[in-house]
Design an enzyme around this catalytic site. Sequence first.
Site, mmCIF file in Angstrom:
data_model
loop_
_atom_site.group_PDB
_atom_site.id
_atom_site.type_symbol
_atom_site.label_atom_id
_atom_site.label_comp_id
_atom_site.label_asym_id
_atom_site.label_seq_id
_atom_site.Cartn_x
_atom_site.Cartn_y
_atom_site.Cartn_z
ATOM 1 N N HIS A 249 62.149 20.546 59.447
ATOM 2 C CA HIS A 249 61.446 21.694 60.025
ATOM 3 C C HIS A 249 62.588 22.553 60.682
ATOM 4 C CE1 HIS A 249 59.124 23.846 62.747
ATOM 5 N NE2 HIS A 249 58.010 23.514 62.565
ATOM 6 N N ARG A 269 56.779 31.459 65.549
ATOM 7 C CA ARG A 269 56.906 32.754 64.283
ATOM 8 C C ARG A 269 55.480 33.069 64.088
ATOM 9 N NH1 ARG A 269 59.059 29.501 60.136
ATOM 10 N NH2 ARG A 269 59.158 27.812 61.573
#
Length: 644
Positions: A249, A269
């Site tokens: 990740h 995000r």
Amino acid sequence: MAEVERQQWDVVVVGAGGAGLRAAIEAREQGARTAVICKSLFGKAHTVMAEGGIAASMGNVNSGDNWQVHFRDTLRGGKFLNQWRMAELHAREAPDRVWELETWGALFDRTPDGRISQRNFGGHEYPRLAHVGDRTGLELIRTLQQKIVSLQQEDFREHGDYEARLKVFQECTVTRVLKDGDRVSGTFCYDRESGRFFVLEAPAVVLATGGIGKSFKVTSNSWEYTGDGHALALLAGAPLLNMEFVQFHPTGMVWPPSVKGILVTESVRGDGGVLRNSEGKRFMFDYVPDVFKAKYAQSEEEGDRWYDDPDHNRRPPELLPRDEVARAINAEVKAGRGSPHGGVFLDVSTRMPAEVIKRRLPSMYHQFKELADVDITAEAMEVGPTCHYVMGGIAVDSDTAAAREVTGLYAAGEVAGGMHGSNRLGGNSLSDLLVFGRRAGLHAARYAAGPGADDRPRVDEVQVDTAAAEALRPFSAEGPEDGSTPENPYTLHQELQQTMNDLVGIIRREAEMAQALEKLAELRVRARRAGVEGHRQFNPGWHLALDLRNMLLVSECVARAALERTESRGGHTREDHPAMDREWRRANLLCRLADPTGGLAATDAVRGQIDLVRVTTEPIRPDLLALFEKEELVKYLAEEELYE
Ligand code: FAD
């Protein structure tokens, strides 16, 4: 031999995360007497840690969404290596599984007009993730547990016993799947608190044990994730599929060292957070690969406009699939443009008002405040890649979740391979757990109802004795010379984690992986001498000594498959083979135990414990291929597939 208590069930589900609980509910609703067993406390599974949301094309926020678009995104994210039938079932059934959760009492965040709200995530064309703030997994597990309690109350009314048809064994570990010939006959287990051994006899076993992250040093995974289900399947004779694909990740915490690897959700995000390097540059614009260029913004202005007007602008490159973002961060740090603690900056403070950050990302706000003394409403976070998820796993039949080659064995959730291809999109795990958890429970129950009482598989005494002896070995282990001290399981674990991190990590090279295999062979020999003091009552050193067998098996599968695949695709990046190779698209790598009797005697450094074979995937069904433009298919499919 050791005294071993036995119980009879129809279906045993190993694991009480989302996949295990959904499987257990389904099996019980089909009428199977079902046992659920988990090595942590009931309710403490990775699923509970899931933050961002659950992907389902309900089309609540953008009506353009539907299962076909979700299927397309999933295949693009997985670089077309997904078992296409799994991706199809997943995309078709995910919305029903989310609705079902609400009928069982879940409450997702709402749109202004009262529908389930959906948020943006990397690789998803439309806002698609149903969520509860950044604590979606908690709501999912709470709801499934509540459903289990309601089924137990039903059983109490009918049978006077809450556990008549559905029982949970918490803080108990399964160390072996037992077999009668080719068929599953049950599981060998121990109670972590008392050390007591017991056997759950059953014709059907569903493995739902989650991931393998604890084999790597920097990881978002917690202590339970030692690849147990993967190893149990191998030891029972089932193959693992494409184990080279491990997801790093892009955003784990990098500071302070004690929390390195803890996840920073992608919702940061998705909700507008941006990545910058030490020069303040939004560097992701430099890292959009050709296959994605048409879909992503070319300028910051366009990327920013997309949040308010997604129909007329392209999405920002911070929302590329995870493998792309992780590699980009890695490259920036390597080029000397990293943050002070070896990551990059992830900023929401300049993008949203403080009260919106606290409302939409409450866990992140508290996580950084408490663990790093950083106020994310006022300053940027420092983040870097962390080992997060394994795409590889038990090879299963797409429709029934039945493990290949072992009758009565099923697998669902992160432990199963194939659904996500070479890279999983965020949010696609929670939906995977529900879709394939249900299918595994359904088919396990149907299978268990098949054999008559006389034809049920029998548990073999010798296997029970062998499993007990294997579990007790750390109490009598000795060092290499007479009287020398045994190996310390904690030291072995640290060496394993360092090896996997450094030599089979985010960027891979042939020589390093060969070196890793040699080190794994050495660790395997030493692990057989791992010893512990004390007794069987809650003894964490003993538990770790037993988990080492699983981590070593799974790590060897990852290293062998990664060495074999001479291309870069999704979660597998080869510095010596940096391009994706269309000829590799149809190649699946299957790992099997080299010693089919299930012994672990092989200690040959070169050969190891694992045999690896290449198999060709089934062609993608034409109506599914027709969902893509021809120009796009040319980038992924091998020449003969295009011709076909
Ligand atoms: P888990 O939930 O991992 O449960 C495994 C179970 O197996 C546990 O009960 C464990 O005790 C048990 N077990 C393991 N070994 C044994 C054994 N030998 N004997 C008995 N029991 C055993 N995905 C998303 O889709 N959206 C997200 O927002 C998201 N956020 C995430 C955030 C974090 C921090 C992490 C770590 C993951 C996240 N993921 C997310 C991924 C997702 O949470 C996991 O992939 C998923 O929850 C795995 O579910 P599972 O049911 O397969 O297994």
